[in-house]
Design a protein around this motif. Sequence first.
Motif, PDB file in Angstrom:
ATOM      1  N   GLU A  82      38.836  73.225  69.397  1.00 18.41           N
ATOM      2  CA  GLU A  82      37.266  72.700  69.374  1.00 18.41           C
ATOM      3  C   GLU A  82      36.724  73.231  67.974  1.00 18.41           C
ATOM      4  N   ALA A  83      36.773  74.465  67.688  1.00 16.03           N
ATOM      5  CA  ALA A  83      36.023  75.112  66.449  1.00 16.03           C
ATOM      6  C   ALA A  83      36.604  74.375  65.248  1.00 16.03           C
ATOM      7  N   MET A  84      38.079  73.891  65.012  1.00 16.07           N
ATOM      8  CA  MET A  84      38.661  73.649  63.952  1.00 16.07           C
ATOM      9  C   MET A  84      38.883  71.890  64.059  1.00 16.07           C
ATOM     10  N   LYS A  85      38.212  71.325  65.088  1.00 13.23           N
ATOM     11  CA  LYS A  85      38.557  69.918  65.493  1.00 13.23           C
ATOM     12  C   LYS A  85      39.989  69.341  65.461  1.00 13.23           C
ATOM     13  N   TYR A  86      41.012  70.424  65.702  1.00 11.16           N
ATOM     14  CA  TYR A  86      42.278  69.856  65.974  1.00 11.16           C
ATOM     15  C   TYR A  86      42.449  68.839  67.221  1.00 11.16           C
ATOM     16  N   TRP A  87      41.676  68.979  68.018  1.00 12.09           N
ATOM     17  CA  TRP A  87      41.841  67.987  69.192  1.00 12.09           C
ATOM     18  C   TRP A  87      41.583  66.432  68.733  1.00 12.09           C
ATOM     19  N   GLN A  88      40.845  66.446  67.433  1.00 11.81           N
ATOM     20  CA  GLN A  88      40.299  65.136  67.166  1.00 11.81           C
ATOM     21  C   GLN A  88      41.511  64.200  66.550  1.00 11.81           C
ATOM     22  N   PHE A  89      42.441  64.831  66.147  1.00 11.31           N
ATOM     23  CA  PHE A  89      43.463  64.209  65.280  1.00 11.31           C
ATOM     24  C   PHE A  89      44.165  62.991  66.299  1.00 11.31           C
ATOM     25  N   PHE A  90      44.682  63.307  67.612  1.00  9.22           N
ATOM     26  CA  PHE A  90      45.307  62.577  68.331  1.00  9.22           C
ATOM     27  C   PHE A  90      44.437  62.401  69.656  1.00  9.22           C
ATOM     28  N   PRO A  91      43.428  61.773  69.885  1.00  2.00           N
ATOM     29  CA  PRO A  91      42.636  61.636  71.142  1.00  2.00           C
ATOM     30  C   PRO A  91      43.297  61.048  72.140  1.00  2.00           C
ATOM     31  N   CYS A  92      43.135  61.466  73.377  1.00  5.11           N
ATOM     32  CA  CYS A  92      43.705  60.958  74.503  1.00  5.11           C
ATOM     33  C   CYS A  92      43.098  60.303  75.590  1.00  5.11           C
ATOM     34  N   GLY A  94      54.422  57.788  50.135  1.00  6.33           N
ATOM     35  CA  GLY A  94      54.041  58.033  51.184  1.00  6.33           C
ATOM     36  C   GLY A  94      52.763  57.327  51.258  1.00  6.33           C
ATOM     37  N   PHE A  95      51.892  57.400  52.637  1.00  6.76           N
ATOM     38  CA  PHE A  95      50.624  56.943  52.691  1.00  6.76           C
ATOM     39  C   PHE A  95      49.494  57.769  53.430  1.00  6.76           C
ATOM     40  N   VAL A  96      48.501  57.378  53.466  1.00  6.17           N
ATOM     41  CA  VAL A  96      47.449  58.210  54.144  1.00  6.17           C
ATOM     42  C   VAL A  96      47.223  57.562  55.396  1.00  6.17           C
ATOM     43  N   ASP A  97      46.856  58.174  56.665  1.00  3.91           N
ATOM     44  CA  ASP A  97      46.440  57.558  57.884  1.00  3.91           C
ATOM     45  C   ASP A  97      44.983  57.253  57.713  1.00  3.91           C
ATOM     46  N   ALA A  98      44.543  56.092  57.772  1.00  8.00           N
ATOM     47  CA  ALA A  98      43.084  55.783  57.420  1.00  8.00           C
ATOM     48  C   ALA A  98      42.425  55.433  58.834  1.00  8.00           C
ATOM     49  N   ALA A  99      42.849  55.673  60.006  1.00 10.75           N
ATOM     50  CA  ALA A  99      42.267  55.317  61.252  1.00 10.75           C
ATOM     51  C   ALA A  99      40.996  56.065  61.181  1.00 10.75           C
ATOM     52  N   PRO A 100      40.070  55.268  61.674  1.00 10.96           N
ATOM     53  CA  PRO A 100      38.748  55.702  61.834  1.00 10.96           C
ATOM     54  C   PRO A 100      38.194  56.834  62.267  1.00 10.96           C
ATOM     55  N   HIS A 101      38.981  57.489  63.420  1.00 10.13           N
ATOM     56  CA  HIS A 101      38.577  58.784  63.928  1.00 10.13           C
ATOM     57  C   HIS A 101      39.197  59.962  62.983  1.00 10.13           C
ATOM     58  N   ARG A 102      39.812  59.852  62.103  1.00 11.90           N
ATOM     59  CA  ARG A 102      40.391  60.592  61.245  1.00 11.90           C
ATOM     60  C   ARG A 102      39.749  60.584  59.970  1.00 11.90           C
ATOM     61  N   ALA A 103      38.684  59.797  59.795  1.00  9.96           N
ATOM     62  CA  ALA A 103      37.879  59.738  58.480  1.00  9.96           C
ATOM     63  C   ALA A 103      37.408  61.089  58.052  1.00  9.96           C
ATOM     64  N   GLU A 104      37.072  61.779  58.807  1.00 11.52           N
ATOM     65  CA  GLU A 104      36.086  63.103  58.668  1.00 11.52           C
ATOM     66  C   GLU A 104      36.869  64.418  58.641  1.00 11.52           C
ATOM     67  N   LEU A 105      38.145  64.226  59.139  1.00 12.12           N
ATOM     68  CA  LEU A 105      39.113  65.465  59.355  1.00 12.12           C
ATOM     69  C   LEU A 105      39.769  65.661  57.844  1.00 12.12           C
ATOM     70  N   ALA A 106      40.245  67.125  57.858  1.00 14.49           N
ATOM     71  CA  ALA A 106      40.925  67.564  56.679  1.00 14.49           C
ATOM     72  C   ALA A 106      41.962  66.624  56.123  1.00 14.49           C
ATOM     73  N   ALA A 107      41.920  66.071  54.820  1.00 17.37           N
ATOM     74  CA  ALA A 107      42.661  65.212  54.321  1.00 17.37           C
ATOM     75  C   ALA A 107      44.312  65.471  54.405  1.00 17.37           C
ATOM     76  N   VAL A 108      44.528  66.849  54.098  1.00 19.69           N
ATOM     77  CA  VAL A 108      45.701  67.281  54.122  1.00 19.69           C
ATOM     78  C   VAL A 108      46.737  66.720  55.258  1.00 19.69           C
ATOM     79  N   TYR A 109      45.959  66.675  56.270  1.00 16.29           N
ATOM     80  CA  TYR A 109      46.684  66.504  57.705  1.00 16.29           C
ATOM     81  C   TYR A 109      46.833  64.936  57.809  1.00 16.29           C
ATOM     82  N   ASN A 110      46.320  64.258  57.125  1.00 15.29           N
ATOM     83  CA  ASN A 110      46.330  62.779  57.031  1.00 15.29           C
ATOM     84  C   ASN A 110      47.363  62.097  56.237  1.00 15.29           C
ATOM     85  N   GLN A 111      48.270  62.944  55.463  1.00 14.17           N
ATOM     86  CA  GLN A 111      49.253  62.419  54.492  1.00 14.17           C
ATOM     87  C   GLN A 111      50.387  62.646  55.452  1.00 14.17           C
TER      88      GLN A 111
END
Length: 374
Positions: A59-69, A120-137
């Motif tokens: 919750e605090a670090m938004k890790y649940w937001q990367f792969f919403p279920c 490689g590439f960046v995952d530009a899915a909208p729900h990941r736009a405001e999350l830490a960029a290093v995790y989207n590579q």
Amino acid sequence: MILDAGSRFLVARHDLRSVRIAPDSDAPAARPLAEGEARLAVAHFALTANNITYAAFGEAMKYWQFFPCGDAAWGCIPVWGFATVVESRADGVAVGRRVYGYLPMGTHLVVQPARVGAGGFVDAAPHRAELAAVYNQLHFCDADPGYDAAQEGQQAVLRPLFATAFLIDDFLADNAFFGARQVLLSSASSKTAYGTAFCLARRQGGATVLGLTSPGNLDFTASLGCYGRVLRYDALATLDPAVPTVFVDFAGDAALRRRIHTHFDGTLAYSCSVGGTHWDGLGGAGGLPGPRPTLFFAPAQIKKRSGPPPDGWGPGELQRRLADAWTAFMQPVNDPEHPWLRIRAAQGATAVEAAYRALLDGPTDARDGLMLRL
């Protein structure tokens, strides 16, 4: 044609012992690809205490937001691993290419590739736009000069942890160790902790590195040779409280944190919170003697060092320094006679759940690294 429904391993956000297997929301049976998307089939992924930290701080670090279920009560823990492109409607992302990066504990991931390049590439899915960029590579394995198919386990288990360790070492040195003469690491047998100790030990004239660990992990941790001294948790009182000390907390145990702050009251120069391997002992940091514990967020240090001088090195130099440290680290890790890491592989929902529960309950063999597949 019967489409693959896949599966995802889900955890109750507020009760980490409660788990379930659900159909994968990114599997072929769940959704067709839209223009600009690609579907990855997850080959295997590492599961370490670091992933328990992701859940504990979800919750605090938004890790649940990367792969919403789709259910706010449940979450999918992020993991590091390898996948293969099995469908693509995205330019530059060809079917069959192997990728490495941040993945869900599942069988599939649909990505929206952007900034596709040779590496490689960046995952530009909208729900990941405001999350830490290093995790989207996501990185193409065939373009990574350090990639070795036979070493995927070592890479998935250790590379993200070692990157964090490298950055902790850099952060402490960048701040002249806050004037301290020694650095005390909890959960010293954990892979991020001993990676940090390895980096700290390479510095000439740096602070003395001390490790705290459980009795069962004492011999293993001492055998690594990267700590100046390794102690059991119950030997904390034998340390000289007058020595200025930095505490790097990989355990997250509130009671231990209080003991350390109390023992070094007046001489604790900095208190750095990194992980939560003792997830069931997590607690607040209010009312502690000495400096307030500060959460270390690796992407912030990456951003600083990726910038221009004088504070930054630039992205190329950051990667070069990290690669040099990683190469040095891999030598003892893969020592043929006394390796620091043994890869253990397992497959299937039952095996993944058993591995997850073993990490929750601990202790696990500190020398083992888990590579799993649903």
